[in-house]
Design a protein around this motif. Structure first.
Motif, mmCIF file in Angstrom:
data_model
loop_
_atom_site.group_PDB
_atom_site.id
_atom_site.type_symbol
_atom_site.label_atom_id
_atom_site.label_comp_id
_atom_site.label_asym_id
_atom_site.label_seq_id
_atom_site.Cartn_x
_atom_site.Cartn_y
_atom_site.Cartn_z
ATOM 1 N N CYS A 40 41.986 28.960 41.134
ATOM 2 C CA CYS A 40 41.031 30.054 41.286
ATOM 3 C C CYS A 40 40.053 29.680 42.391
ATOM 4 O O CYS A 40 39.378 28.647 42.308
ATOM 5 C CB CYS A 40 40.291 30.294 39.974
ATOM 6 S SG CYS A 40 39.005 31.576 40.084
ATOM 7 N N PHE A 41 39.976 30.495 43.426
ATOM 8 C CA PHE A 41 39.141 30.195 44.583
ATOM 9 C C PHE A 41 37.775 30.889 44.521
ATOM 10 O O PHE A 41 36.967 30.732 45.433
ATOM 11 C CB PHE A 41 39.855 30.599 45.870
ATOM 12 C CG PHE A 41 41.083 29.771 46.161
ATOM 13 C CD1 PHE A 41 41.004 28.627 46.941
ATOM 14 C CD2 PHE A 41 42.318 30.128 45.632
ATOM 15 C CE1 PHE A 41 42.133 27.862 47.201
ATOM 16 C CE2 PHE A 41 43.456 29.364 45.886
ATOM 17 C CZ PHE A 41 43.365 28.226 46.675
ATOM 18 N N ARG A 42 37.516 31.653 43.484
ATOM 19 C CA ARG A 42 36.230 32.334 43.358
ATOM 20 C C ARG A 42 35.129 31.318 43.039
ATOM 21 O O ARG A 42 35.347 30.375 42.293
ATOM 22 C CB ARG A 42 36.274 33.396 42.261
ATOM 23 C CG ARG A 42 37.204 34.565 42.559
ATOM 24 C CD ARG A 42 37.100 35.597 41.456
ATOM 25 N NE ARG A 42 38.036 36.683 41.630
ATOM 26 C CZ ARG A 42 37.809 37.774 42.353
ATOM 27 N NH1 ARG A 42 36.638 37.907 42.976
ATOM 28 N NH2 ARG A 42 38.712 38.725 42.450
ATOM 29 N N THR A 43 33.946 31.551 43.569
ATOM 30 C CA THR A 43 32.810 30.694 43.261
ATOM 31 C C THR A 43 32.251 31.065 41.887
ATOM 32 O O THR A 43 32.524 32.143 41.358
ATOM 33 C CB THR A 43 31.698 30.863 44.305
ATOM 34 O OG1 THR A 43 31.177 32.197 44.225
ATOM 35 C CG2 THR A 43 32.227 30.600 45.715
ATOM 36 N N ARG A 44 31.450 30.153 41.331
ATOM 37 C CA ARG A 44 30.817 30.444 40.043
ATOM 38 C C ARG A 44 29.951 31.698 40.145
ATOM 39 O O ARG A 44 29.910 32.520 39.221
ATOM 40 C CB ARG A 44 29.977 29.250 39.587
ATOM 41 C CG ARG A 44 29.238 29.491 38.275
ATOM 42 C CD ARG A 44 28.596 28.215 37.768
ATOM 43 N NE ARG A 44 27.761 28.452 36.599
ATOM 44 C CZ ARG A 44 28.226 28.633 35.360
ATOM 45 N NH1 ARG A 44 29.529 28.628 35.131
ATOM 46 N NH2 ARG A 44 27.392 28.841 34.359
ATOM 47 N N LYS A 45 29.260 31.853 41.256
ATOM 48 C CA LYS A 45 28.407 33.032 41.443
ATOM 49 C C LYS A 45 29.237 34.306 41.417
ATOM 50 O O LYS A 45 28.843 35.319 40.803
ATOM 51 C CB LYS A 45 27.652 32.918 42.775
ATOM 52 C CG LYS A 45 26.677 34.046 43.035
ATOM 53 C CD LYS A 45 25.904 33.819 44.331
ATOM 54 C CE LYS A 45 24.916 34.955 44.580
ATOM 55 N NZ LYS A 45 24.147 34.725 45.841
ATOM 56 N N GLU A 46 30.401 34.279 42.052
ATOM 57 C CA GLU A 46 31.274 35.451 42.057
ATOM 58 C C GLU A 46 31.802 35.752 40.652
ATOM 59 O O GLU A 46 31.862 36.918 40.240
ATOM 60 C CB GLU A 46 32.444 35.226 43.015
ATOM 61 C CG GLU A 46 32.049 35.218 44.474
ATOM 62 C CD GLU A 46 33.190 34.786 45.380
ATOM 63 O OE1 GLU A 46 33.190 35.182 46.553
ATOM 64 O OE2 GLU A 46 34.090 34.054 44.906
#
Length: 290
Positions: A98-104
């Motif tokens: 998963c390449f999404r950031t924690r913020k995303e």
């Protein structure tokens, strides 16, 4: 079967009243039945864990009058075992990048960065990217997390309905795993390897823990741990989730809120006996003539 429980702090700060309550709850439970109490230092977060915090933990627990078996287990000494388990899960096909950031993730889930209940944080369910897009992102060196695919795990295990555990304190009885509440949780990251959830279930098995005693804020996490225990062929302990200790403001004690530490209580001349009375582990008249 010998009763075995543990206290597993992370040396990312100093202990406070909430930690003392949890440690005393576990230690007392073991002593009451002639069981074993073990200490585990969960120090795999190399960016935040510090040796001086670990030394302070030992000092605080000793001041409280607790004793534990030697040697103390330090997770930093067993990283290879956790990474091997992460690789085992990858081989099962139940993890994806998963390449999404924690913020995303938090924005998508509508959660809060410091949710008291894990279920209120990043309850995200995603899935693997196309092979081409994943290869492109890897080629660019983008950071990623390994997430547990609940869909793939459910297919491998034949669903989650048969995964249960015994809860002895909070809503006592047999509970069924409902990992969907937490979504596809992070099991590890590109830069640091396996995460704390994998390490925790492996070490509970390694240390022969029969009873996990901890705060009720971690009830939701038990479902994910139960799934991991099933996937990795690990035993399932009995769970006791105790009430959370609240401060004068009605909020639970937390490191991030700079709660008064045990070191500060000692510096103010508070005794361990007085703290135990305050927390309910000794009667109010303890040490007084009557």
């Amino acid at each position: 079967m010998t009763f075995v429980t543990r206290f597993a702090p992370s040396p990312t700060g100093l202990l406070h009243r909430g930690h003392a309550f949890s440690a005393l709850t576990a230690w007392t439970a073991a002593k009451d039945v002639g069981g074993r109490f073990v200490l585990r230092i969960e120090d795999t977060d190399f960016t935040r864990c510090r040796p001086d915090y670990e030394a302070a933990i030992v000092e605080d627990l000793s001041w409280l009058g607790l004793d534990w078996e030697a040697p103390v287990l330090r997770q930093s000494e067993h990283v290879a075992d956790y990474d091997a388990a992460l690789e085992q899960l990858r081989g099962m096909g139940v993890l994806y990048r998963c390449f999404r950031t924690r913020k995303e993730i938090l924005a998508l889930a509508g959660g809060a960065a410091h949710a008291d209940d894990p279920a209120d944080a990043a309850a995200f369910t995603g899935g693997a990217l196309s092979a081409a897009e994943e290869a492109d992102r890897l080629a660019r060196g983008e950071a990623f997390a390994w997430r547990l695919s609940l869909k793939a795990a459910s297919e491998r295990l034949g669903g989650f309905g048969h995964l249960t555990w015994v809860e002895e304190t909070a809503d006592p009885g047999v509970h069924r795993a409902t990992p969907e509440r937490l979504g596809d949780m992070v099991m590890g990251r590109k830069d640091i390897g396996a995460g704390y959830v994998i390490a925790s279930v492996i070490d509970d098995a390694r240390q022969g823990v029969t009873h996990v005693i901890r705060g009720e804020d971690l009830i939701a996490t038990t479902s994910i741990q139960r799934v991991l225990q099933a996937l990795l062929g690990l035993p399932t302990p009995v769970y006791r989730h105790h009430r959370l200790l609240l401060g004068p403001d009605g909020k639970r004690y937390a490191k991030r809120d700079r709660s008064v530490t045990l070191a500060e209580l000692r510096a103010s001349d508070m005794t361990a006996e007085a703290l135990k009375v305050e927390l309910g582990f000794l009667p109010p008249l303890y040490g007084e003539g009557c």
